[in-house]
Design a protein around this motif. Structure first.
Motif, PDB file in Angstrom:
ATOM      1  N   GLU A  97      -6.122   5.486   8.635  1.00 62.92           N
ATOM      2  CA  GLU A  97      -6.169   6.767   8.144  1.00 62.92           C
ATOM      3  C   GLU A  97      -4.948   7.353   8.393  1.00 62.92           C
ATOM      4  OE1 GLU A  97      -9.121  10.749   8.765  1.00 62.92           O
ATOM      5  OE2 GLU A  97      -9.963   8.773   8.744  1.00 62.92           O
TER       6      GLU A  97
ATOM      7  N   PHE B 247      -2.125   6.405   6.327  1.00 60.45           N
ATOM      8  CA  PHE B 247      -2.259   6.926   5.044  1.00 60.45           C
ATOM      9  C   PHE B 247      -2.114   8.486   4.421  1.00 60.45           C
ATOM     10  CE2 PHE B 247      -4.674   7.680   1.129  1.00 60.45           C
ATOM     11  CZ  PHE B 247      -4.936   6.525   0.325  1.00 60.45           C
TER      12      PHE B 247
ATOM     13  N   VAL C 282      -1.748   8.805  -5.150  1.00 60.20           N
ATOM     14  CA  VAL C 282      -3.201   8.536  -4.480  1.00 60.20           C
ATOM     15  C   VAL C 282      -4.029   8.290  -5.325  1.00 60.20           C
ATOM     16  CG1 VAL C 282      -4.718   9.137  -2.583  1.00 60.20           C
ATOM     17  CG2 VAL C 282      -2.243   9.863  -2.312  1.00 60.20           C
TER      18      VAL C 282
ATOM     19  N   TYR D 215      -0.937   4.683  -3.282  1.00 58.75           N
ATOM     20  CA  TYR D 215      -1.759   4.343  -2.341  1.00 58.75           C
ATOM     21  C   TYR D 215      -3.355   4.415  -3.105  1.00 58.75           C
ATOM     22  CZ  TYR D 215       1.296   5.599   1.362  1.00 58.75           C
ATOM     23  OH  TYR D 215       2.428   5.888   2.262  1.00 58.75           O
TER      24      TYR D 215
ATOM     25  N   TYR E 229      -7.724   3.506  -2.790  1.00 55.10           N
ATOM     26  CA  TYR E 229      -8.730   3.521  -2.144  1.00 55.10           C
ATOM     27  C   TYR E 229      -9.996   3.539  -2.829  1.00 55.10           C
ATOM     28  CZ  TYR E 229      -9.736   8.557  -2.873  1.00 55.10           C
ATOM     29  OH  TYR E 229     -10.152   9.906  -3.065  1.00 55.10           O
TER      30      TYR E 229
ATOM     31  N   LEU F  72      -6.181   2.050   1.928  1.00 51.78           N
ATOM     32  CA  LEU F  72      -6.761   2.623   2.836  1.00 51.78           C
ATOM     33  C   LEU F  72      -7.464   1.531   3.323  1.00 51.78           C
ATOM     34  CD1 LEU F  72      -7.262   5.169   4.772  1.00 51.78           C
ATOM     35  CD2 LEU F  72      -9.054   5.681   2.852  1.00 51.78           C
TER      36      LEU F  72
END
Length: 137
Positions: free
Chosen positions: A45, A48, A57, A96, A98, A123
């Motif tokens: 975390e 990230f 993201v 990124y 997640y 993530l």
């Protein structure tokens, strides 16, 4: 006595088959993650959060989950729509990824890598463990 012995043997065979199936599924899952690690970083975390300002993201969850809460600054591209919408991403910037647990992120990273994206990160614990800033609505 023979009936009980036959039942015990059948039960034992069933349990062994079940254990073998679980082992195969677990091995396949870890093999996929091992392969993805060749071209994707798994970030904690804090890692990230440190790179969010320089990266695109992407929240891979469905629209409703995104509206209920998402990482501040994230864009919603549901995994189901990724193959049609990935052109909206810039391949020259880090991406990124997640989702709730990272299962979809692993699949998305594989797809994006095949499309020429080289700076990919996931993530590690997924959104379910996220303690950072979130936006709702």
């Amino acid at each position: 006595m023979l009936i009980a012995s036959g039942f015990a043997t059948t039960l034992l065979m069933f349990l062994l088959a079940l254990l073998a199936a679980i082992a195969v599924v677990a091995a396949f899952r870890y093999w996929r993650i091992f392969r993805v690690k060749k071209y994707t970083q798994f970030l904690s975390e804090s890692q990230f959060q440190a790179g969010i300002r320089k990266a695109q993201v992407i929240d891979l969850r469905e629209d409703q989950s995104f509206e209920n809460g998402h990482i501040l600054g994230a864009r919603n591209i549901p995994y189901a729509s990724l193959k049609m919408m990935y052109q909206q991403l810039r391949p020259d910037l880090p991406v990124y990824l997640y989702d709730q647990t990272k299962v979809l992120s692993v699949q998305a990273a594989k797809f994006l890598h095949q499309q020429g994206f080289r700076e990919l990160a996931i993530l590690n614990e997924g959104y379910q463990k996220w303690d950072g800033k979130v936006k709702k609505g």
